[in-house]
Design an enzyme around this catalytic site. Structure first.
Site, PDB file in Angstrom:
ATOM      1  N   GLY A  25       0.776  -1.247   0.000  1.00 20.47           N
ATOM      2  CA  GLY A  25       0.000   0.000   0.000  1.00 20.47           C
ATOM      3  C   GLY A  25       0.798   1.282   0.000  1.00 20.47           C
ATOM      4  O   GLY A  25       0.244   2.346   0.273  1.00 20.47           O
ATOM      5  N   SER A  41       1.519   8.087   1.939  1.00 19.36           N
ATOM      6  CA  SER A  41       0.768   6.858   2.223  1.00 19.36           C
ATOM      7  C   SER A  41       0.916   6.451   3.684  1.00 19.36           C
ATOM      8  O   SER A  41       2.014   6.499   4.254  1.00 19.36           O
ATOM      9  CB  SER A  41       1.294   5.701   1.359  1.00 19.36           C
ATOM     10  N   ASP A  80      -0.247  -6.277  -7.986  1.00 15.33           N
ATOM     11  CA  ASP A  80      -1.638  -5.832  -8.076  1.00 15.33           C
ATOM     12  C   ASP A  80      -2.476  -6.915  -7.406  1.00 15.33           C
ATOM     13  O   ASP A  80      -2.510  -8.057  -7.872  1.00 15.33           O
ATOM     14  CB  ASP A  80      -2.016  -5.674  -9.556  1.00 15.33           C
ATOM     15  N   VAL A  81      -3.138  -6.588  -6.296  1.00 15.40           N
ATOM     16  CA  VAL A  81      -3.829  -7.631  -5.524  1.00 15.40           C
ATOM     17  C   VAL A  81      -5.051  -8.206  -6.252  1.00 15.40           C
ATOM     18  O   VAL A  81      -5.611  -9.214  -5.819  1.00 15.40           O
ATOM     19  CB  VAL A  81      -4.226  -7.166  -4.095  1.00 15.40           C
ATOM     20  N   ILE A 133      -4.454  -1.119   1.797  1.00 17.30           N
ATOM     21  CA  ILE A 133      -4.897  -1.047   0.401  1.00 17.30           C
ATOM     22  C   ILE A 133      -6.396  -0.805   0.338  1.00 17.30           C
ATOM     23  O   ILE A 133      -7.156  -1.421   1.091  1.00 17.30           O
ATOM     24  CB  ILE A 133      -4.594  -2.405  -0.281  1.00 17.30           C
ATOM     25  N   TYR A 136     -19.255   8.065   1.344  1.00 15.16           N
ATOM     26  CA  TYR A 136     -18.304   6.952   1.437  1.00 15.16           C
ATOM     27  C   TYR A 136     -18.829   5.713   0.717  1.00 15.16           C
ATOM     28  O   TYR A 136     -18.070   4.888   0.216  1.00 15.16           O
ATOM     29  CB  TYR A 136     -17.975   6.666   2.918  1.00 15.16           C
ATOM     30  N   LYS A 182     -15.374  -1.739   3.992  1.00 14.49           N
ATOM     31  CA  LYS A 182     -14.726  -1.644   5.312  1.00 14.49           C
ATOM     32  C   LYS A 182     -15.461  -2.511   6.336  1.00 14.49           C
ATOM     33  O   LYS A 182     -14.832  -3.108   7.216  1.00 14.49           O
ATOM     34  CB  LYS A 182     -14.643  -0.186   5.783  1.00 14.49           C
ATOM     35  N   THR A 198      -4.165  11.878   2.055  1.00  9.92           N
ATOM     36  CA  THR A 198      -3.372  10.953   1.220  1.00  9.92           C
ATOM     37  C   THR A 198      -3.976  10.926  -0.178  1.00  9.92           C
ATOM     38  O   THR A 198      -5.037  11.498  -0.420  1.00  9.92           O
ATOM     39  CB  THR A 198      -3.408   9.507   1.771  1.00  9.92           C
TER      40      THR A 198
HETATM   41  P1  NAD Z   1      -2.842   5.665  -0.412  1.00 14.23           P
HETATM   42  O1  NAD Z   1      -3.468   6.080  -1.708  1.00 14.23           O
HETATM   43  O2  NAD Z   1      -1.523   6.222  -0.111  1.00 14.23           O
HETATM   44  O3  NAD Z   1      -2.819   4.087  -0.267  1.00 14.23           O
HETATM   45  C1  NAD Z   1      -3.748   3.245  -0.899  1.00 14.23           C
HETATM   46  C2  NAD Z   1      -2.922   2.179  -1.555  1.00 14.23           C
HETATM   47  O4  NAD Z   1      -3.761   1.162  -2.137  1.00 14.23           O
HETATM   48  C3  NAD Z   1      -2.053   2.735  -2.696  1.00 14.23           C
HETATM   49  O5  NAD Z   1      -0.706   2.420  -2.458  1.00 14.23           O
HETATM   50  C4  NAD Z   1      -2.550   1.980  -3.928  1.00 14.23           C
HETATM   51  O6  NAD Z   1      -1.532   1.728  -4.868  1.00 14.23           O
HETATM   52  C5  NAD Z   1      -3.045   0.695  -3.262  1.00 14.23           C
HETATM   53  N1  NAD Z   1      -3.902  -0.085  -4.154  1.00 14.23           N
HETATM   54  C6  NAD Z   1      -5.082   0.260  -4.719  1.00 14.23           C
HETATM   55  N2  NAD Z   1      -5.502  -0.722  -5.551  1.00 14.23           N
HETATM   56  C7  NAD Z   1      -4.551  -1.707  -5.492  1.00 14.23           C
HETATM   57  C8  NAD Z   1      -4.397  -2.965  -6.124  1.00 14.23           C
HETATM   58  N3  NAD Z   1      -5.293  -3.438  -7.018  1.00 14.23           N
HETATM   59  N4  NAD Z   1      -3.305  -3.716  -5.835  1.00 14.23           N
HETATM   60  C9  NAD Z   1      -2.372  -3.267  -4.951  1.00 14.23           C
HETATM   61  N5  NAD Z   1      -2.458  -2.088  -4.335  1.00 14.23           N
HETATM   62  C10 NAD Z   1      -3.541  -1.314  -4.602  1.00 14.23           C
HETATM   63  O7  NAD Z   1      -3.930   6.099   0.697  1.00 14.23           O
HETATM   64  P2  NAD Z   1      -3.993   5.751   2.248  1.00 14.23           P
HETATM   65  O8  NAD Z   1      -4.926   6.753   2.816  1.00 14.23           O
HETATM   66  O9  NAD Z   1      -2.630   5.598   2.798  1.00 14.23           O
HETATM   67  O10 NAD Z   1      -4.763   4.364   2.268  1.00 14.23           O
HETATM   68  C11 NAD Z   1      -4.271   3.223   2.954  1.00 14.23           C
HETATM   69  C12 NAD Z   1      -5.400   2.526   3.701  1.00 14.23           C
HETATM   70  O11 NAD Z   1      -5.850   3.376   4.761  1.00 14.23           O
HETATM   71  C13 NAD Z   1      -6.634   2.216   2.858  1.00 14.23           C
HETATM   72  O12 NAD Z   1      -7.157   0.954   3.234  1.00 14.23           O
HETATM   73  C14 NAD Z   1      -7.596   3.305   3.284  1.00 14.23           C
HETATM   74  O13 NAD Z   1      -8.958   2.974   3.087  1.00 14.23           O
HETATM   75  C15 NAD Z   1      -7.253   3.393   4.751  1.00 14.23           C
HETATM   76  N6  NAD Z   1      -7.748   4.582   5.424  1.00 14.23           N
HETATM   77  C16 NAD Z   1      -7.372   5.802   5.001  1.00 14.23           C
HETATM   78  C17 NAD Z   1      -7.895   6.927   5.631  1.00 14.23           C
HETATM   79  C18 NAD Z   1      -7.544   8.304   5.150  1.00 14.23           C
HETATM   80  O14 NAD Z   1      -8.249   9.268   5.542  1.00 14.23           O
HETATM   81  N7  NAD Z   1      -6.517   8.477   4.342  1.00 14.23           N
HETATM   82  C19 NAD Z   1      -8.775   6.802   6.726  1.00 14.23           C
HETATM   83  C20 NAD Z   1      -9.112   5.507   7.143  1.00 14.23           C
HETATM   84  C21 NAD Z   1      -8.592   4.398   6.495  1.00 14.23           C
END
Ligand code: NAD
Length: 269
Positions: free
Chosen positions: A19, A25, A71-72, A99, A162, A169, A200
């Site tokens: 991720g 990130s 890519d997952v 992710i 959302y 989630k 992010t």
């Molecule tokens: P980010 O965009 O930096 O990270 C998301 C990651 O998911 C990216 O690195 C992207 O490449 C990866 N991804 C998406 N599709 C993919 C695939 N098919 N294969 C592999 N990787 C894939 O954003 P983030 O905010 O750091 O998100 C990380 C986690 O935190 C996520 O699960 C997000 O829902 C969660 N989250 C974020 C927040 C927020 O406000 N930023 C709040 C709560 C939870």
């Protein structure tokens, strides 16, 4: 006797971190924290498009780190990812699943207009991937290991815009509880961090995110959330300090989720 310094020490341990897209990130903040405690990191990134960026970040860390595209949504990729991890590190201690993906348009239209394709793609990448990565990581994982994923309050509550990501989630959080039943016998823990709104790349795609973040900052007892805060919780969940904690959704949101009425803070104290 509990020696907290010993329990926080991750030297000789290996983490697979999924991720990292850039330095904002949450996964990157977590990787830095684990690396700082002595762990080696096997990074995965989504595509060739971000490979150079993630490789440059990984090079800046101490220890032995590798970077691979995974890519997952691609079963071949998830299968191939763990082979070099076994070869290079001879086992795995931590799996960080940070992710999520939903088609951008799902955040901007009514939830009832979610198509079957959008639903399955979102659930596949954002929730099912945790089951698949766990299954493939498990043969490599050592006793005392820990799996950590990232979730959001929309998995428990109804939150405007959302939409289908909230459904993903909710599924993700139940996957954590269900997997904890089976991983316990192997001495492996699995937990989720429910993170408050954090600036992010993924967050930028959510309609109304800036307003959500501002509202959260004004109302949460401890104010806004940062990726570094999440990294501290992830370090705790990987360390021996949390050796008896599993199946939990731990809120790292400055206390936002406990509020009954979300009015702006009055600072009367
Ligand atoms: P980010 O965009 O930096 O990270 C998301 C990651 O998911 C990216 O690195 C992207 O490449 C990866 N991804 C998406 N599709 C993919 C695939 N098919 N294969 C592999 N990787 C894939 O954003 P983030 O905010 O750091 O998100 C990380 C986690 O935190 C996520 O699960 C997000 O829902 C969660 N989250 C974020 C927040 C927020 O406000 N930023 C709040 C709560 C939870």
């Amino acid at each position: 006797m509990l020696d907290s310094r010993d329990l926080l020490q991750l030297t000789g341990k290996t983490a697979a971190v999924f991720g990292v897209a850039n330095e904002r990130s949450i996964a990157w903040a977590i990787a830095k924290a684990l690396s700082g405690a002595g762990a080696n990191i096997a990074f995965s990134c989504e595509s060739e498009r971000v490979l150079d960026k993630v490789t440059a970040l990984a090079k800046g860390l101490g220890g032995t780190n590798t970077v691979q595209v995974c890519d997952v949504a691609n079963e071949q990729h998830t299968h191939e990812f763990f082979k070099p991890v076994e070869k290079n590190f001879r086992g795995l201690d931590f799996l960080i699943h940070s992710i999520a993906f939903a088609p951008r348009e799902t955040f901007g239209k009514p939830f009832y207009q979610t198509t079957k394709e959008e639903f399955f793609q979102t659930l596949n990448i954002s929730a099912y991937s945790l089951i698949e990565l766990t299954r493939k990581a498990l043969p490599l994982m050592r006793e005392g290991g820990s799996i950590v994923t990232l979730t959001y309050l929309a998995g428990e509550r109804a939150i405007h815009n959302y939409n289908v990501m909230g459904t993903a989630k909710a599924a993700l959080e139940q996957i954590v509880r269900q997997l904890s039943l089976e991983l316990g016998d192997k001495g492996i823990r699995i937990n989720a961090i429910s993170q408050g709104p954090t600036q992010t790349l993924a967050a930028r795609g959510i309609t109304g995110f800036v307003d959500m973040k501002e509202f959260h900052e004004k109302t949460a007892p401890l104010g806004g959330s940062s990726a570094e805060d999440a990294a501290g919780v992830a370090l705790f969940l990987c360390s021996g300090l949390s050796r008896h904690v599993t199946g939990e959704v731990l809120h790292n949101d400055g206390g936002f989720s406990i509020l009954g009425m979300q009015l702006p803070k009055t600072n009367k104290a």
